[in-house]
Enzyme design. Structure first.
Site, PDB file in Angstrom:
ATOM      1  N   HIS A   1      -1.349  10.757 -28.014  1.00 35.44           N
ATOM      2  CA  HIS A   1      -1.496   9.424 -27.483  1.00 35.44           C
ATOM      3  C   HIS A   1      -2.212   8.510 -28.682  1.00 35.44           C
ATOM      4  CE1 HIS A   1      -1.256  10.466 -23.003  1.00 35.44           C
ATOM      5  NE2 HIS A   1      -0.254  10.425 -23.335  1.00 35.44           N
TER       6      HIS A   1
ATOM      7  N   GLU B   1       9.108  17.344 -25.372  1.00 33.40           N
ATOM      8  CA  GLU B   1       8.382  17.892 -24.051  1.00 33.40           C
ATOM      9  C   GLU B   1       9.090  19.283 -23.612  1.00 33.40           C
ATOM     10  OE1 GLU B   1       5.959  16.465 -22.859  1.00 33.40           O
ATOM     11  OE2 GLU B   1       5.976  14.285 -23.105  1.00 33.40           O
TER      12      GLU B   1
ATOM     13  N   ARG C   1      -3.397  21.742 -14.606  1.00 35.00           N
ATOM     14  CA  ARG C   1      -2.211  20.781 -14.868  1.00 35.00           C
ATOM     15  C   ARG C   1      -2.364  19.935 -16.284  1.00 35.00           C
ATOM     16  NH1 ARG C   1       0.716  15.972 -11.390  1.00 35.00           N
ATOM     17  NH2 ARG C   1       2.067  15.383 -13.164  1.00 35.00           N
TER      18      ARG C   1
ATOM     19  N   HIS D   1      -0.670  16.159 -26.311  1.00 31.05           N
ATOM     20  CA  HIS D   1      -0.662  14.586 -25.901  1.00 31.05           C
ATOM     21  C   HIS D   1      -1.913  14.056 -26.410  1.00 31.05           C
ATOM     22  CE1 HIS D   1       2.639  15.827 -23.581  1.00 31.05           C
ATOM     23  NE2 HIS D   1       3.018  14.795 -22.849  1.00 31.05           N
TER      24      HIS D   1
ATOM     25  N   LYS E   1       2.925  11.489 -11.407  1.00 28.42           N
ATOM     26  CA  LYS E   1       2.021  10.824 -12.404  1.00 28.42           C
ATOM     27  C   LYS E   1       2.583   9.237 -12.487  1.00 28.42           C
ATOM     28  CE  LYS E   1      -0.990  13.793 -15.011  1.00 28.42           C
ATOM     29  NZ  LYS E   1      -1.304  14.331 -16.320  1.00 28.42           N
TER      30      LYS E   1
ATOM     31  N   GLU F   1      -4.349  17.193 -11.376  1.00 28.09           N
ATOM     32  CA  GLU F   1      -5.196  17.522 -12.556  1.00 28.09           C
ATOM     33  C   GLU F   1      -6.575  17.773 -12.405  1.00 28.09           C
ATOM     34  OE1 GLU F   1      -3.165  15.815 -16.128  1.00 28.09           O
ATOM     35  OE2 GLU F   1      -5.252  15.999 -17.216  1.00 28.09           O
TER      36      GLU F   1
ATOM     37  N   ARG G   1       0.909  -1.226   0.097  1.00 26.47           N
ATOM     38  CA  ARG G   1       0.043   0.059  -0.004  1.00 26.47           C
ATOM     39  C   ARG G   1       0.824   1.227   0.106  1.00 26.47           C
ATOM     40  NH1 ARG G   1      -3.243  -3.119   4.002  1.00 26.47           N
ATOM     41  NH2 ARG G   1      -4.548  -4.026   3.062  1.00 26.47           N
TER      42      ARG G   1
ATOM     43  N   ASN H   1      -0.373  18.679 -21.093  1.00 30.27           N
ATOM     44  CA  ASN H   1      -0.813  17.604 -21.954  1.00 30.27           C
ATOM     45  C   ASN H   1      -0.849  18.092 -23.241  1.00 30.27           C
ATOM     46  OD1 ASN H   1      -0.937  15.091 -20.453  1.00 30.27           O
ATOM     47  ND2 ASN H   1      -2.644  15.656 -19.649  1.00 30.27           N
TER      48      ASN H   1
ATOM     49  N   LYS I   1       7.208  22.980 -14.732  1.00 26.84           N
ATOM     50  CA  LYS I   1       6.358  21.937 -14.374  1.00 26.84           C
ATOM     51  C   LYS I   1       6.280  22.008 -12.882  1.00 26.84           C
ATOM     52  CE  LYS I   1       5.174  17.231 -14.982  1.00 26.84           C
ATOM     53  NZ  LYS I   1       5.132  15.876 -15.523  1.00 26.84           N
TER      54      LYS I   1
ATOM     55  N   HIS J   1       7.266   8.175 -27.615  1.00 29.68           N
ATOM     56  CA  HIS J   1       6.441   9.104 -26.947  1.00 29.68           C
ATOM     57  C   HIS J   1       6.577  10.609 -27.297  1.00 29.68           C
ATOM     58  CE1 HIS J   1       3.713  10.838 -24.027  1.00 29.68           C
ATOM     59  NE2 HIS J   1       4.519  11.556 -23.278  1.00 29.68           N
TER      60      HIS J   1
HETATM   61  P1  NAD Z   1      11.989   5.327 -22.601  1.00 33.70           P
HETATM   62  O1  NAD Z   1      12.026   5.098 -20.882  1.00 33.70           O
HETATM   63  O2  NAD Z   1      11.719   4.197 -23.234  1.00 33.70           O
HETATM   64  O3  NAD Z   1      13.504   5.418 -22.615  1.00 33.70           O
HETATM   65  C1  NAD Z   1      14.091   5.575 -23.943  1.00 33.70           C
HETATM   66  C2  NAD Z   1      15.223   4.913 -24.565  1.00 33.70           C
HETATM   67  O4  NAD Z   1      16.280   5.164 -24.084  1.00 33.70           O
HETATM   68  C3  NAD Z   1      14.925   3.342 -23.792  1.00 33.70           C
HETATM   69  O5  NAD Z   1      15.501   2.490 -24.701  1.00 33.70           O
HETATM   70  C4  NAD Z   1      16.024   3.301 -22.469  1.00 33.70           C
HETATM   71  O6  NAD Z   1      16.495   1.994 -22.344  1.00 33.70           O
HETATM   72  C5  NAD Z   1      17.103   4.547 -23.224  1.00 33.70           C
HETATM   73  N1  NAD Z   1      17.822   5.255 -22.214  1.00 33.70           N
HETATM   74  C6  NAD Z   1      17.488   5.495 -20.997  1.00 33.70           C
HETATM   75  N2  NAD Z   1      18.516   6.316 -20.596  1.00 33.70           N
HETATM   76  C7  NAD Z   1      19.638   6.265 -21.416  1.00 33.70           C
HETATM   77  C8  NAD Z   1      20.862   6.759 -21.615  1.00 33.70           C
HETATM   78  N3  NAD Z   1      21.096   7.732 -20.661  1.00 33.70           N
HETATM   79  N4  NAD Z   1      21.616   6.328 -22.530  1.00 33.70           N
HETATM   80  C9  NAD Z   1      21.392   5.490 -23.418  1.00 33.70           C
HETATM   81  N5  NAD Z   1      20.087   4.983 -23.487  1.00 33.70           N
HETATM   82  C10 NAD Z   1      19.255   5.327 -22.524  1.00 33.70           C
HETATM   83  O7  NAD Z   1      11.504   6.686 -22.894  1.00 33.70           O
HETATM   84  P2  NAD Z   1      11.379   8.150 -22.361  1.00 33.70           P
HETATM   85  O8  NAD Z   1      11.109   8.985 -23.476  1.00 33.70           O
HETATM   86  O9  NAD Z   1      12.247   8.396 -21.384  1.00 33.70           O
HETATM   87  O10 NAD Z   1       9.892   8.086 -21.421  1.00 33.70           O
HETATM   88  C11 NAD Z   1       8.617   7.910 -22.168  1.00 33.70           C
HETATM   89  C12 NAD Z   1       7.588   7.284 -21.202  1.00 33.70           C
HETATM   90  O11 NAD Z   1       7.461   8.277 -20.320  1.00 33.70           O
HETATM   91  C13 NAD Z   1       6.300   6.965 -21.950  1.00 33.70           C
HETATM   92  O12 NAD Z   1       5.947   6.152 -21.571  1.00 33.70           O
HETATM   93  C14 NAD Z   1       5.586   8.269 -21.549  1.00 33.70           C
HETATM   94  O13 NAD Z   1       4.161   8.073 -21.599  1.00 33.70           O
HETATM   95  C15 NAD Z   1       5.995   8.539 -20.113  1.00 33.70           C
HETATM   96  N6  NAD Z   1       6.029   9.821 -19.599  1.00 33.70           N
HETATM   97  C16 NAD Z   1       5.339   9.865 -18.297  1.00 33.70           C
HETATM   98  C17 NAD Z   1       4.961  11.305 -18.049  1.00 33.70           C
HETATM   99  C18 NAD Z   1       4.655  11.564 -16.316  1.00 33.70           C
HETATM  100  O14 NAD Z   1       4.194  12.742 -15.991  1.00 33.70           O
HETATM  101  N7  NAD Z   1       4.717  10.491 -15.836  1.00 33.70           N
HETATM  102  C19 NAD Z   1       5.363  12.572 -18.677  1.00 33.70           C
HETATM  103  C20 NAD Z   1       5.891  12.210 -20.074  1.00 33.70           C
HETATM  104  C21 NAD Z   1       6.187  10.972 -20.354  1.00 33.70           C
HETATM  105  N1  GLY Z   2       3.172  15.094 -18.447  1.00 37.49           N
HETATM  106  C1  GLY Z   2       1.943  15.564 -18.028  1.00 37.49           C
HETATM  107  C2  GLY Z   2       1.970  15.853 -16.500  1.00 37.49           C
HETATM  108  O1  GLY Z   2       2.655  15.493 -15.769  1.00 37.49           O
HETATM  109  O2  GLY Z   2       0.740  16.103 -16.147  1.00 37.49           O
END
Ligand code: NAD
Ligand code: GLY
Length: 369
Positions: A260, A193, A249, A256, A151, A245, A129, A253, A235, A273
């Site tokens: 998405h 972003e 907030r 997005h 998030k 949100e 939990r 997006n 942010k 993404h």
């Molecule tokens: P990812 O986590 O897939 O990383 C991208 C690639 O880079 C992967 O292959 C990873 O293994 C590699 N990698 C990571 N660090 C590295 C480094 N230093 N050197 C070499 N390779 C490296 O993708 P991302 O773009 O980091 O994140 C996208 C995800 O984030 C999506 O799922 C999206 O929905 C999510 N997201 C969440 C929020 C939130 O607020 N929680 C906001 C934006 C995006």
């Molecule tokens: N990336 C959108 C949020 O954090 O709200």
């Protein structure tokens, strides 16, 4: 003029959320500093969650750095990719936690990009939990966006980030030096972003990005440090007003809703993404233009910047109906009515509906036929 204040300390941004407040540390080499972990909740054990790409690059360094703070440091290495942001990966984390008899004080460390950060945060929200977790983002996208704000989620085959929780980390530790190993395509995805924060909140930041895009693409350390710091400040300012949100907030997006739909429509992982968000921002800017909220010059300017960042500006031809279908399951939709983050005026954004016919026109103009 942006309303998001600058942090008084370079390399540090605070997220003010009452008893869930925390710091973002931004510096080159901070991953190796045992000081980075001082003051975290005390625990016997830590579990580092990472993936098969990040592990050979950074796992040994993080293990050595946090070792002085824990009796046991366990590791869970997941397969790499958006396609693994699933129940199965979540289960692997729970298997590791239970297999090592981890108690409810165990601290989880998310070492990787946004996929690892989102899954680990959700695992931390659920295990017994709720256990503490720390974000150690290693992609530009994760450092400027996903590691901040709490998030957490996994994907469902029918929709992006559909199963998750709001759950804040104890700290975010951004080591800028990790960006040196990032593939160029991933750097561009992160820039989507970064660019996002300009039109929604800070046109002076958009001017700065336009001027320094070459430096960012060349990974100039000072340019990257400023981009990460200013993105996190904006942010933090938004999340500090609206953690869950209920209102403002949603502006984070921008791009997005269309993005998405591209990710889900093509299958998760086909476009990155950030690529989908970049193209989605072009579509959202064009929709803003058609609604008379911005002029053509602004939409052209943003499109040109997104293209210069190495991102797609023309969408895949999923068909208008498929786009509309995916956008109707977006979390911002209400009663099946799609709501878009639209720019009005440049430097601020609003959540608005739009007639399907107008959205269809934008899609037809923005997608490969
Ligand atoms: P990812 O986590 O897939 O990383 C991208 C690639 O880079 C992967 O292959 C990873 O293994 C590699 N990698 C990571 N660090 C590295 C480094 N230093 N050197 C070499 N390779 C490296 O993708 P991302 O773009 O980091 O994140 C996208 C995800 O984030 C999506 O799922 C999206 O929905 C999510 N997201 C969440 C929020 C939130 O607020 N929680 C906001 C934006 C995006
Ligand atoms: N990336 C959108 C949020 O954090 O709200």
């Amino acid at each position: 003029m942006s309303k998001a204040p600058n942090s008084p300390h370079a390399g540090q941004v605070s997220i003010d959320l009452g008893d869930r407040s925390y710091e973002i540390q931004i510096a080159s080499g901070v991953l190796d500093s045992p000081l980075a972990w001082q003051g975290l909740p005390r625990a016997a054990a830590a579990l580092i969650v990472t993936n098969e790409t990040d592990a050979p690059l950074y796992l040994a360094r993080l293990q050595a750095s946090i070792q002085p703070h824990y009796t046991q440091v366990h590791v869970c290495t997941l397969p790499d990719g958006e396609a693994y942001k699933t129940w199965e990966s979540l289960q692997l984390i729970f298997d590791a936690l239970l297999g090592h008899a981890c108690d409810r004080k165990t601290v989880l460390f998310a070492l990787g990009g946004g996929v690892i950060g989102d899954i680990t945060g959700f695992a931390a929200a659920c295990y017994m939990r709720g256990v503490p977790f720390v974000q150690v983002p290693t992609t530009l996208l994760a450092q400027v966006d996903s590691s901040v704000g709490g998030k957490t989620a996994i994907n469902h085959p029918m929709g992006k980030n559909m199963v998750g929780a709001f759950y804040q980390p104890e700290r975010v530790v951004c080591d800028l030096s990790t960006l040196s190993t990032l593939p160029a395509r991933e750097l561009s995805a992160g820039l989507a972003e970064v660019i996002k924060y300009g039109p929604i909140a800070d046109m002076a930041f958009l001017d700065w990005i336009e001027l320094h895009l070459g430096d960012l693409l060349a990974r100039d350390p000072q340019a990257l440090a400023h981009a990460v710091q200013r993105s996190c400040e904006i942010k933090a300012w938004v999340v500090g007003q609206d953690e869950r949100e209920a209102g403002i907030r949603a502006i984070l997006n921008f791009g997005h809703t269309f993005g998405h739909a591209i990710e889900a429509g093509l299958g998760f992982g086909v476009w990155l993404h950030g690529e989908a968000v970049g193209c989605g921002m072009v579509m959202a800017a064009r929709l803003s233009q058609r609604l008379g909220l911005v002029d053509a010059a602004f939409a052209d300017r943003l499109t040109a910047l997104i293209a210069r960042a190495g991102l797609p500006t023309v969408g895949p031809d999923l068909g208008v109906q498929a786009y509309l279908h995916h956008m109707r399951v977006d979390k911002k939709a209400e009663g099946g009515d799609i709501r878009f983050v639209l720019i009005d005026p440049p430097g601020s954004a609003k959540l608005l509906g739009a007639p399907d016919a107008l959205v269809a026109e934008v899609l037809q103009a923005c997608c490969l036929a």
